[in-house]
Design an enzyme around this catalytic site. Structure first.
Site, PDB file in Angstrom:
ATOM      1  N   ASP A 174       0.831  -1.204   0.000  1.00 45.16           N
ATOM      2  CA  ASP A 174       0.000   0.000   0.000  1.00 45.16           C
ATOM      3  C   ASP A 174       0.867   1.257   0.000  1.00 45.16           C
ATOM      4  OD1 ASP A 174      -2.318   1.461   0.011  1.00 45.16           O
ATOM      5  OD2 ASP A 174      -2.745   1.174   2.139  1.00 45.16           O
ATOM      6  N   GLY A 186       0.045   5.465  -4.383  1.00 33.92           N
ATOM      7  CA  GLY A 186      -0.618   6.719  -4.749  1.00 33.92           C
ATOM      8  C   GLY A 186      -0.096   7.877  -3.909  1.00 33.92           C
ATOM      9  N   ARG A 187       0.012   7.658  -2.599  1.00 32.07           N
ATOM     10  CA  ARG A 187       0.491   8.740  -1.725  1.00 32.07           C
ATOM     11  C   ARG A 187       1.960   9.047  -1.996  1.00 32.07           C
ATOM     12  NH1 ARG A 187      -1.199   5.979   3.492  1.00 32.07           N
ATOM     13  NH2 ARG A 187      -1.598   4.313   2.006  1.00 32.07           N
ATOM     14  N   ARG A 206      -0.687   9.184  -9.957  1.00 33.58           N
ATOM     15  CA  ARG A 206      -0.711   7.900  -9.247  1.00 33.58           C
ATOM     16  C   ARG A 206      -0.003   6.799 -10.030  1.00 33.58           C
ATOM     17  NH1 ARG A 206      -4.049   7.266  -5.139  1.00 33.58           N
ATOM     18  NH2 ARG A 206      -4.368   5.078  -5.628  1.00 33.58           N
ATOM     19  N   HIS A 244       2.652   3.688  -9.034  1.00 37.37           N
ATOM     20  CA  HIS A 244       2.512   2.257  -9.342  1.00 37.37           C
ATOM     21  C   HIS A 244       3.738   1.749 -10.109  1.00 37.37           C
ATOM     22  CE1 HIS A 244      -1.378   2.151  -7.602  1.00 37.37           C
ATOM     23  NE2 HIS A 244      -1.996   2.843  -8.551  1.00 37.37           N
ATOM     24  N   SER A 302      -6.946  -5.982  -5.821  1.00 37.70           N
ATOM     25  CA  SER A 302      -8.073  -6.635  -5.147  1.00 37.70           C
ATOM     26  C   SER A 302      -9.306  -6.571  -6.050  1.00 37.70           C
ATOM     27  CB  SER A 302      -8.367  -5.950  -3.815  1.00 37.70           C
ATOM     28  OG  SER A 302      -9.040  -4.725  -4.040  1.00 37.70           O
ATOM     29  N   ASP A 309     -11.985  -5.374  -5.308  1.00 36.11           N
ATOM     30  CA  ASP A 309     -12.577  -4.035  -5.140  1.00 36.11           C
ATOM     31  C   ASP A 309     -11.809  -2.953  -5.906  1.00 36.11           C
ATOM     32  OD1 ASP A 309     -14.767  -4.717  -3.557  1.00 36.11           O
ATOM     33  OD2 ASP A 309     -13.493  -4.869  -1.780  1.00 36.11           O
ATOM     34  N   TRP A 369     -11.323  -2.820  -8.932  1.00 36.92           N
ATOM     35  CA  TRP A 369     -11.985  -2.507 -10.210  1.00 36.92           C
ATOM     36  C   TRP A 369     -12.741  -1.195 -10.125  1.00 36.92           C
ATOM     37  CZ3 TRP A 369     -10.353  -5.057 -14.267  1.00 36.92           C
ATOM     38  CH2 TRP A 369     -10.016  -6.406 -14.182  1.00 36.92           C
ATOM     39  N   LEU A 385      11.792 -20.176  -4.333  1.00 35.27           N
ATOM     40  CA  LEU A 385      10.761 -19.281  -3.792  1.00 35.27           C
ATOM     41  C   LEU A 385       9.506 -19.438  -4.642  1.00 35.27           C
ATOM     42  CD1 LEU A 385       9.845 -16.783  -2.045  1.00 35.27           C
ATOM     43  CD2 LEU A 385      10.709 -15.347  -3.894  1.00 35.27           C
ATOM     44  N   LEU A 444      -6.870  -5.627   6.975  1.00 30.33           N
ATOM     45  CA  LEU A 444      -6.566  -6.788   6.127  1.00 30.33           C
ATOM     46  C   LEU A 444      -7.111  -6.649   4.706  1.00 30.33           C
ATOM     47  CD1 LEU A 444      -7.158  -9.750   8.615  1.00 30.33           C
ATOM     48  CD2 LEU A 444      -5.015  -8.618   8.037  1.00 30.33           C
ATOM     49  N   SER A 445      -8.110  -5.806   4.519  1.00 32.96           N
ATOM     50  CA  SER A 445      -8.634  -5.517   3.176  1.00 32.96           C
ATOM     51  C   SER A 445      -8.935  -6.766   2.345  1.00 32.96           C
ATOM     52  CB  SER A 445      -7.650  -4.604   2.417  1.00 32.96           C
ATOM     53  OG  SER A 445      -7.471  -3.403   3.114  1.00 32.96           O
TER      54      SER A 445
END
Ligand code: FPP
Length: 237
Positions: A16, A19-20, A29, A33, A61, A63, A65, A127, A186-187
């Site tokens: 996270d 953007g900030r 933004r 990314h 996620s 969400d 979208w 990994l 946790l989103s």
């Protein structure tokens, strides 16, 4: 998925703050990314060095979208570019790539790149890198439950197999969840697998999160006392 640790460490990261990070620099933004994607490359290498067994990264996620379509398009392009650029090197370094989440809403081109990356890196044992794209833990649990309802074999193991099937890949229980960017939630990420995960929150924005920060988080995790509901050994004896 046994709650006692018998597997190599499973680390997950909610990346996270892109953007900030960009806003603080007066940039769009999408620039955040892009830097975030460069950092994925660095942190994947670091995780392999630090002997992480499985690394699950929350890239998009279900969400997400709802974000502006230009941002969604920029992210989808970044995923495609990342997989195209990194697959050969990951294969060479023993890094197996999987993408978890729904595939039916992704573009055919991205689906093809995902399938090629998974195929070309399938032998990697150093990994296991899992990128969560169009992922929702709740939806995955719900879809697995729907299949379970019709199943003839009813056990926790068979439920967990179904959960792996609906997300395109099972994984061991989560050991450590890191979230960058200062938020503490946790989103909708790995809700089933995180039952006994240790949580680590850092105010650093994802593009600023370095290999050294990862090493610090892992050292703190290793110093924690994971009891899985039991009492400390000294008390039990
Ligand atoms: C959250 O930050 C980040 C995302 C929704 C996207 C994560 C994507 C990357 C790290 C780059 C591409 C990834 C790969 C695997 C190549 P945010 O945009 O919500 O940041 P904010 O909270 O500061 O607005």
């Amino acid at each position: 998925m046994n709650s006692l640790r018998t597997h190599a460490l499973h680390l997950a990261i909610i990346m996270d703050g892109n953007g900030r990070w960009a806003a603080l620099r007066g940039q769009p933004r999408s620039a955040g990314h892009r830097r975030g994607a460069e950092n994925v490359r660095a942190i994947v290498r670091a995780a392999a060095e630090l002997r992480v067994g499985t690394l699950t990264l929350y890239a998009f996620s279900a969400d997400n979208w709802q974000r502006p379509s230009v941002e969604v398009a920029a992210l989808m392009r970044l995923f495609e570019d990342y997989l195209k650029k990194e697959t050969a090197e990951c294969a060479q370094q023993g890094i197996r790539i999987s993408v978890i989440g729904r595939r039916d809403r992704l573009s055919p081109a991205l689906r093809d790149v995902i399938e090629a990356a998974e195929l070309d890196t399938a032998d990697g044992r150093r990994l296991h890198l899992r990128l969560a794209v169009d992922y929702s833990a709740r939806e995955a649990i719900f879809r697995a439950a729907c299949r379970f309802y019709k199943a003839t074999r009813v056990s926790r193991e068979s439920f967990e197999e179904l959960l792996g099937e609906v997300t395109h890949g099972a994984a061991p229980d989560l050991d450590l969840l890191i979230r960058t960017g200062g938020e503490q939630r946790l989103s909708d990420f790995l809700l089933w697998e995180a039952a006994y995960a240790e949580l680590y929150f850092t105010p650093k924005m994802w593009p600023d999160f370095t290999a050294a920060d990862l090493a610090i988080a892992l050292a703190e995790y290793r110093a924690r006392d994971r009891r899985f509901g039991r009492v400390p050994e000294a008390v039990a004896s």
